[in-house]
Write a protein that holds these residues in place. Structure first.
Motif, PDB file in Angstrom:
ATOM      1  N   GLY A  13       0.819  -1.203   0.000  1.00  0.00           N
ATOM      2  CA  GLY A  13       0.000   0.000   0.000  1.00  0.00           C
ATOM      3  C   GLY A  13       0.851   1.250   0.000  1.00  0.00           C
ATOM      4  O   GLY A  13       2.078   1.198   0.141  1.00  0.00           O
ATOM      5  N   GLY A  14       0.212   2.388  -0.110  1.00  0.00           N
ATOM      6  CA  GLY A  14       0.954   3.637  -0.151  1.00  0.00           C
ATOM      7  C   GLY A  14       1.611   3.989   1.164  1.00  0.00           C
ATOM      8  O   GLY A  14       2.627   4.692   1.179  1.00  0.00           O
ATOM      9  N   THR A  15       1.060   3.494   2.277  1.00  0.00           N
ATOM     10  CA  THR A  15       1.603   3.806   3.598  1.00  0.00           C
ATOM     11  C   THR A  15       2.302   2.622   4.231  1.00  0.00           C
ATOM     12  O   THR A  15       3.406   2.756   4.763  1.00  0.00           O
ATOM     13  N   THR A  16       1.674   1.455   4.179  1.00  0.00           N
ATOM     14  CA  THR A  16       2.255   0.267   4.801  1.00  0.00           C
ATOM     15  C   THR A  16       2.259  -0.909   3.835  1.00  0.00           C
ATOM     16  O   THR A  16       1.465  -0.962   2.890  1.00  0.00           O
ATOM     17  N   THR A  17       3.162  -1.831   4.094  1.00  0.00           N
ATOM     18  CA  THR A  17       3.229  -3.102   3.380  1.00  0.00           C
ATOM     19  C   THR A  17       2.980  -4.210   4.384  1.00  0.00           C
ATOM     20  O   THR A  17       3.655  -4.291   5.407  1.00  0.00           O
ATOM     21  N   GLN A  18       1.982  -5.035   4.098  1.00  0.00           N
ATOM     22  CA  GLN A  18       1.655  -6.152   4.982  1.00  0.00           C
ATOM     23  C   GLN A  18       1.988  -7.451   4.267  1.00  0.00           C
ATOM     24  O   GLN A  18       1.640  -7.636   3.097  1.00  0.00           O
ATOM     25  N   VAL A  19       2.635  -8.356   4.989  1.00  0.00           N
ATOM     26  CA  VAL A  19       2.978  -9.670   4.444  1.00  0.00           C
ATOM     27  C   VAL A  19       2.450 -10.727   5.400  1.00  0.00           C
ATOM     28  O   VAL A  19       2.620 -10.625   6.617  1.00  0.00           O
ATOM     29  N   ILE A  20       1.787 -11.728   4.840  1.00  0.00           N
ATOM     30  CA  ILE A  20       1.306 -12.840   5.642  1.00  0.00           C
ATOM     31  C   ILE A  20       1.797 -14.144   5.032  1.00  0.00           C
ATOM     32  O   ILE A  20       2.108 -14.215   3.844  1.00  0.00           O
ATOM     33  N   LEU A  21       1.897 -15.164   5.855  1.00  0.00           N
ATOM     34  CA  LEU A  21       2.084 -16.532   5.380  1.00  0.00           C
ATOM     35  C   LEU A  21       0.792 -17.280   5.628  1.00  0.00           C
ATOM     36  O   LEU A  21       0.224 -17.214   6.728  1.00  0.00           O
ATOM     37  N   CYS A  22       0.305 -17.959   4.589  1.00  0.00           N
ATOM     38  CA  CYS A  22      -0.921 -18.743   4.686  1.00  0.00           C
ATOM     39  C   CYS A  22      -0.617 -20.213   4.462  1.00  0.00           C
ATOM     40  O   CYS A  22       0.215 -20.556   3.608  1.00  0.00           O
ATOM     41  N   ALA A  23      -1.301 -21.068   5.191  1.00  0.00           N
ATOM     42  CA  ALA A  23      -1.311 -22.485   4.841  1.00  0.00           C
ATOM     43  C   ALA A  23      -2.171 -22.639   3.590  1.00  0.00           C
ATOM     44  O   ALA A  23      -2.766 -21.681   3.093  1.00  0.00           O
ATOM     45  N   THR A  24      -2.251 -23.840   3.064  1.00  0.00           N
ATOM     46  CA  THR A  24      -2.964 -24.034   1.803  1.00  0.00           C
ATOM     47  C   THR A  24      -4.476 -23.887   1.937  1.00  0.00           C
ATOM     48  O   THR A  24      -5.177 -23.830   0.929  1.00  0.00           O
ATOM     49  N   ASP A  25      -4.988 -23.812   3.172  1.00  0.00           N
ATOM     50  CA  ASP A  25      -6.414 -23.498   3.360  1.00  0.00           C
ATOM     51  C   ASP A  25      -6.633 -22.004   3.574  1.00  0.00           C
ATOM     52  O   ASP A  25      -7.735 -21.586   3.888  1.00  0.00           O
ATOM     53  N   LEU A  26      -5.569 -21.209   3.392  1.00  0.00           N
ATOM     54  CA  LEU A  26      -5.566 -19.756   3.545  1.00  0.00           C
ATOM     55  C   LEU A  26      -5.644 -19.303   4.996  1.00  0.00           C
ATOM     56  O   LEU A  26      -5.825 -18.105   5.260  1.00  0.00           O
ATOM     57  N   GLY A  27      -5.500 -20.215   5.944  1.00  0.00           N
ATOM     58  CA  GLY A  27      -5.372 -19.807   7.337  1.00  0.00           C
ATOM     59  C   GLY A  27      -4.054 -19.093   7.553  1.00  0.00           C
ATOM     60  O   GLY A  27      -3.003 -19.529   7.078  1.00  0.00           O
ATOM     61  N   VAL A  28      -4.085 -17.969   8.264  1.00  0.00           N
ATOM     62  CA  VAL A  28      -2.887 -17.153   8.466  1.00  0.00           C
ATOM     63  C   VAL A  28      -2.040 -17.757   9.584  1.00  0.00           C
ATOM     64  O   VAL A  28      -2.516 -17.985  10.688  1.00  0.00           O
ATOM     65  N   VAL A  29      -0.758 -18.013   9.274  1.00  0.00           N
ATOM     66  CA  VAL A  29       0.142 -18.593  10.261  1.00  0.00           C
ATOM     67  C   VAL A  29       1.260 -17.638  10.660  1.00  0.00           C
ATOM     68  O   VAL A  29       2.066 -17.944  11.526  1.00  0.00           O
ATOM     69  N   GLY A  30       1.316 -16.470  10.029  1.00  0.00           N
ATOM     70  CA  GLY A  30       2.308 -15.474  10.405  1.00  0.00           C
ATOM     71  C   GLY A  30       2.066 -14.195   9.643  1.00  0.00           C
ATOM     72  O   GLY A  30       1.563 -14.217   8.522  1.00  0.00           O
ATOM     73  N   ARG A  31       2.430 -13.059  10.255  1.00  0.00           N
ATOM     74  CA  ARG A  31       2.242 -11.775   9.570  1.00  0.00           C
ATOM     75  C   ARG A  31       3.261 -10.758  10.054  1.00  0.00           C
ATOM     76  O   ARG A  31       3.721 -10.807  11.198  1.00  0.00           O
ATOM     77  N   LEU A  32       3.611  -9.850   9.168  1.00  0.00           N
ATOM     78  CA  LEU A  32       4.477  -8.716   9.482  1.00  0.00           C
ATOM     79  C   LEU A  32       3.954  -7.502   8.729  1.00  0.00           C
ATOM     80  O   LEU A  32       3.421  -7.632   7.618  1.00  0.00           O
ATOM     81  N   GLU A  33       4.143  -6.324   9.298  1.00  0.00           N
ATOM     82  CA  GLU A  33       3.773  -5.088   8.625  1.00  0.00           C
ATOM     83  C   GLU A  33       4.890  -4.072   8.813  1.00  0.00           C
ATOM     84  O   GLU A  33       5.418  -3.912   9.917  1.00  0.00           O
ATOM     85  N   VAL A  34       5.270  -3.401   7.727  1.00  0.00           N
ATOM     86  CA  VAL A  34       6.333  -2.394   7.766  1.00  0.00           C
ATOM     87  C   VAL A  34       5.884  -1.182   6.959  1.00  0.00           C
ATOM     88  O   VAL A  34       4.995  -1.286   6.102  1.00  0.00           O
ATOM     89  N   PRO A  35       6.498  -0.020   7.184  1.00  0.00           N
ATOM     90  CA  PRO A  35       6.191   1.144   6.344  1.00  0.00           C
ATOM     91  C   PRO A  35       6.619   0.888   4.897  1.00  0.00           C
ATOM     92  O   PRO A  35       7.630   0.233   4.641  1.00  0.00           O
ATOM     93  N   THR A  36       5.836   1.388   3.956  1.00  0.00           N
ATOM     94  CA  THR A  36       6.191   1.285   2.540  1.00  0.00           C
ATOM     95  C   THR A  36       7.122   2.438   2.165  1.00  0.00           C
ATOM     96  O   THR A  36       6.721   3.601   2.296  1.00  0.00           O
ATOM     97  N   PRO A  37       8.324   2.154   1.703  1.00  0.00           N
ATOM     98  CA  PRO A  37       9.239   3.239   1.306  1.00  0.00           C
ATOM     99  C   PRO A  37       8.901   3.765  -0.091  1.00  0.00           C
ATOM    100  O   PRO A  37       9.717   3.721  -1.019  1.00  0.00           O
TER     101      PRO A  37
END
Length: 315
Positions: free
Chosen positions: A14-38
């Motif tokens: 996004g214009g302000t932040t970048t969000q990254v998630i890891l999903c299992a194959t059923d799309l359940g979220v198993v991890g996430r990180l968010e950082v400012p978008t440069p």
């Protein structure tokens, strides 16, 4: 999760932040990180920040990465995996080969979507409209975006712009950020809500402040939200009349003020029901801030043809 588990990365740039998630194959979220978008540092810096998040998540997750899906603002060539047009808030982003860069860095297939398309993929796969075959998705954020889900799949049209209800004329005469006039975005985006309130009061504040004022009974703020909700209803009725779509999912920052948007929207729909006579369902997004990243992961999963479903624990 065992060492043999497999995951898909979903990225929301996004214009302000970048969000990254890891999903299992059923799309359940198993991890996430968010950082400012440069964003001011250019496309290479933006991709580096996103890819660093993927690596950091993988370092602490005992799983094998299958693919990465990326949702990004702007006009994109989803088939070629590159940015076509970007706003002036992003430096050196237009023309960037996003999917190719991610594939080189991570050694897995990568897929790019427009962020609104990714939002709708996420909501259709695991959110408020999961299992619904025909949906219009709308995001009311800095701008107004739209996307179509038809016959259980994203329909982006021959030029990648299907569903862009935010830039259809017929909503007045105000100038739009895209260069046109009278688009829904001039009434229902966060930027426009703030501008319309400023025009009425001389006080130029954020859309969040306008929402807070409306909640306290400020007549000018309520009038602005009345116009926004009625405008969204008009867009819904246009879509229902053209495509016979009767389910709609609304996301984006403005949708957090759903209690202000929904009443005028429902009043407008009740005053002029669709020609089909079928009831219309308008739902707030179910995945919140995860929708774009989950949708990007869903695109990657679909491209891979992954069928295996594994149990997960959301974090």
């Amino acid at each position: 999760m065992t060492r043999s588990s497999e995951v898909i990365a979903g990225v929301d740039i996004g214009g302000t932040t970048t969000q990254v998630i890891l999903c299992a194959t059923d799309l359940g979220v198993v991890g996430r990180l968010e950082v400012p978008t440069p964003a001011a540092e250019g496309g290479s810096a933006m991709m580096a920040a996103a890819l660093d998040c993927v690596r950091r998540l993988l370092d602490r997750t005992p799983a094998r990465l299958l693919a990465v899906g990326i949702g990004a603002a702007g006009v994109v060539d989803a088939r070629a995996g590159r940015i076509l047009v970007a706003s002036d808030s992003f430096r050196d982003w237009a023309g960037f080969e996003v999917a190719a860069e991610a594939e080189r860095a991570l050694g897995v297939p990568a897929f790019l979507d427009n962020d609104v398309n990714a939002f709708l993929r996420g909501e259709a796969a695991a959110g408020a409209v999961a299992g619904v075959p025909h949906v219009l998705g709308m995001t009311l954020g800095t701008g107004v975006g739209g996307a179509l889900w038809l016959n259980g799949a994203l329909y982006d049209g021959p030029h990648g712009a299907a569903g862009e209800i935010g830039h259809v004329p017929g909503f007045g005469e105000l100038p739009c950020t895209c260069g046109g006039r009278g688009h829904l975005e001039t009434l229902a985006s966060g930027r426009s809500i703030a501008a319309r309130y400023g025009e009425r009061t001389g006080r130029y504040v954020s859309a969040r402040h306008v929402a807070e004022s409306a909640a306290r009974g400020d007549a000018d703020a309520l009038t602005v939200y009345e116009a926004a909700g009625a405008g969204v209803a008009r867009a819904i009725l246009i879509t229902a009349g053209l495509l016979d779509v009767t389910t709609f999912v609304i996301g984006g920052g403005v949708s957090r003020s759903w209690s202000l948007v929904e009443p005028p929207l429902e009043r407008a729909l009740a005053a002029e029901p669709p020609v089909s006579g079928r009831p219309l369902r308008v739902l707030p997004a179910g995945l919140g801030g995860d929708a774009v990243a989950i949708g990007a992961a869903a695109r990657a999963r679909a491209e891979l043809g992954v069928d295996e479903i594994q149990p997960t624990t959301a974090v």
